[in-house]
Write a protein that holds these residues in place. Structure first.
Motif, PDB file in Angstrom:
ATOM      1  N   CYS A  74       0.879  -1.173   0.024  1.00 22.21           N
ATOM      2  CA  CYS A  74      -0.070  -0.096  -0.070  1.00 22.21           C
ATOM      3  C   CYS A  74       0.747   1.266  -0.140  1.00 22.21           C
TER       4      CYS A  74
ATOM      5  N   SER B 107      -0.163   4.855   5.769  1.00 18.29           N
ATOM      6  CA  SER B 107      -0.641   4.153   6.753  1.00 18.29           C
ATOM      7  C   SER B 107      -2.043   4.065   6.923  1.00 18.29           C
TER       8      SER B 107
ATOM      9  N   ASN C 161      -4.007   3.515   4.190  1.00 15.89           N
ATOM     10  CA  ASN C 161      -4.370   2.347   3.621  1.00 15.89           C
ATOM     11  C   ASN C 161      -4.185   0.986   4.543  1.00 15.89           C
ATOM     12  N   LEU C 162      -2.887   0.860   5.215  1.00 17.54           N
ATOM     13  CA  LEU C 162      -2.829  -0.137   5.912  1.00 17.54           C
ATOM     14  C   LEU C 162      -3.601  -0.266   6.955  1.00 17.54           C
ATOM     15  N   ARG C 163      -4.382   0.646   7.626  1.00 18.17           N
ATOM     16  CA  ARG C 163      -5.390   0.487   8.502  1.00 18.17           C
ATOM     17  C   ARG C 163      -6.657  -0.188   7.825  1.00 18.17           C
TER      18      ARG C 163
ATOM     19  N   ASN D  63      -6.524  -3.843   6.991  1.00 16.91           N
ATOM     20  CA  ASN D  63      -6.855  -4.665   8.086  1.00 16.91           C
ATOM     21  C   ASN D  63      -8.177  -4.892   8.419  1.00 16.91           C
TER      22      ASN D  63
ATOM     23  N   ASP E 200      -3.947  -9.194   8.873  1.00 14.66           N
ATOM     24  CA  ASP E 200      -2.481  -9.565   7.891  1.00 14.66           C
ATOM     25  C   ASP E 200      -1.836 -10.703   8.795  1.00 14.66           C
TER      26      ASP E 200
ATOM     27  N   TYR F 122       1.373  -7.442   4.355  1.00 16.31           N
ATOM     28  CA  TYR F 122       1.245  -6.192   4.082  1.00 16.31           C
ATOM     29  C   TYR F 122       2.506  -5.253   4.297  1.00 16.31           C
ATOM     30  N   ARG F 123       2.517  -4.442   3.311  1.00 17.77           N
ATOM     31  CA  ARG F 123       3.960  -3.439   3.272  1.00 17.77           C
ATOM     32  C   ARG F 123       3.509  -2.050   2.642  1.00 17.77           C
ATOM     33  N   LYS F 124       3.928  -0.984   3.135  1.00 24.32           N
ATOM     34  CA  LYS F 124       4.059   0.241   2.560  1.00 24.32           C
ATOM     35  C   LYS F 124       4.975   0.246   1.675  1.00 24.32           C
TER      36      LYS F 124
ATOM     37  N   ASP G 195       5.197   7.966   3.938  1.00 21.10           N
ATOM     38  CA  ASP G 195       3.978   7.578   2.904  1.00 21.10           C
ATOM     39  C   ASP G 195       4.152   8.417   1.488  1.00 21.10           C
TER      40      ASP G 195
END
Ligand code: 4NP
Length: 152
Positions: A87, A90, A92-94, A97, A102, A107-109, A119
């Motif tokens: 992604c 941060s 996006n990461l939230r 989930n 995960d 999942y990685r940025k 970001d």
């Protein structure tokens, strides 16, 4: 075969940019048959819409055609299908989930693969498409380097 899903909020700016730059990168190395690459959104905001015109233009300037790409939302099934789910920020990461936990550390940025993790700014808001392009290009190169080191 390494399967990569790029994810952002709308799937019309950053993640399609990453999808098509990464496809172009692996093609330029002659290793496109070793990869399956797609992109998806966390939100339903832009579902079915094409790549945002400034991004389409920037890709076209590099000889990359993204006609036919339509925004789609990430699903829980994508979690099992892809090896890397990468992604842009941060937030996006939230949201990812909420779609799928995960459990396997996929999942990685994108810029976490670089030596300058941060970001990827959303050009939808910043209007700075060139900065997003250079960040994503650097991130894709670093991701490919990471995969090459792991797979060899
Ligand atoms: P993206 O940019 O997440 O990079 O595709 C956005 C596109 C659309 C919206 C937000 C961000 N939107 O709110 O509709």
């Amino acid at each position: 075969m390494v399967k990569i899903l790029f994810v952002c909020l709308g799937n019309i700016c950053r993640s399609p940019m990453a999808e098509f730059l990464m496809k172009d990168l692996v093609k330029s190395r002659g290793i496109q048959n070793d990869f399956y690459i797609e992109s998806a959104a966390t939100s339903t905001e832009e579902l079915g819409n094409g790549v945002y015109p400034p991004v389409k233009k920037l890709l076209a300037a590099r000889g990359i055609d993204c006609t036919g790409k339509r925004a789609r939302q990430m699903t829980a099934a994508d979690y099992n299908k892809f090896d890397y789910i990468v992604c842009m920020d941060s937030s996006n990461l939230r949201n990812m989930n909420y779609i799928a936990a995960d459990t396997q550390g996929k999942y990685r940025k994108l810029l976490d693969f670089t030596d300058n993790p941060h970001d990827v700014a959303d050009p939808w808001y910043t209007r700075n498409f060139a900065l997003t392009e250079s960040d994503i290009e650097r991130g894709c190169e670093a991701l490919l380097e990471h995969i090459s080191l792991k797979e060899i």
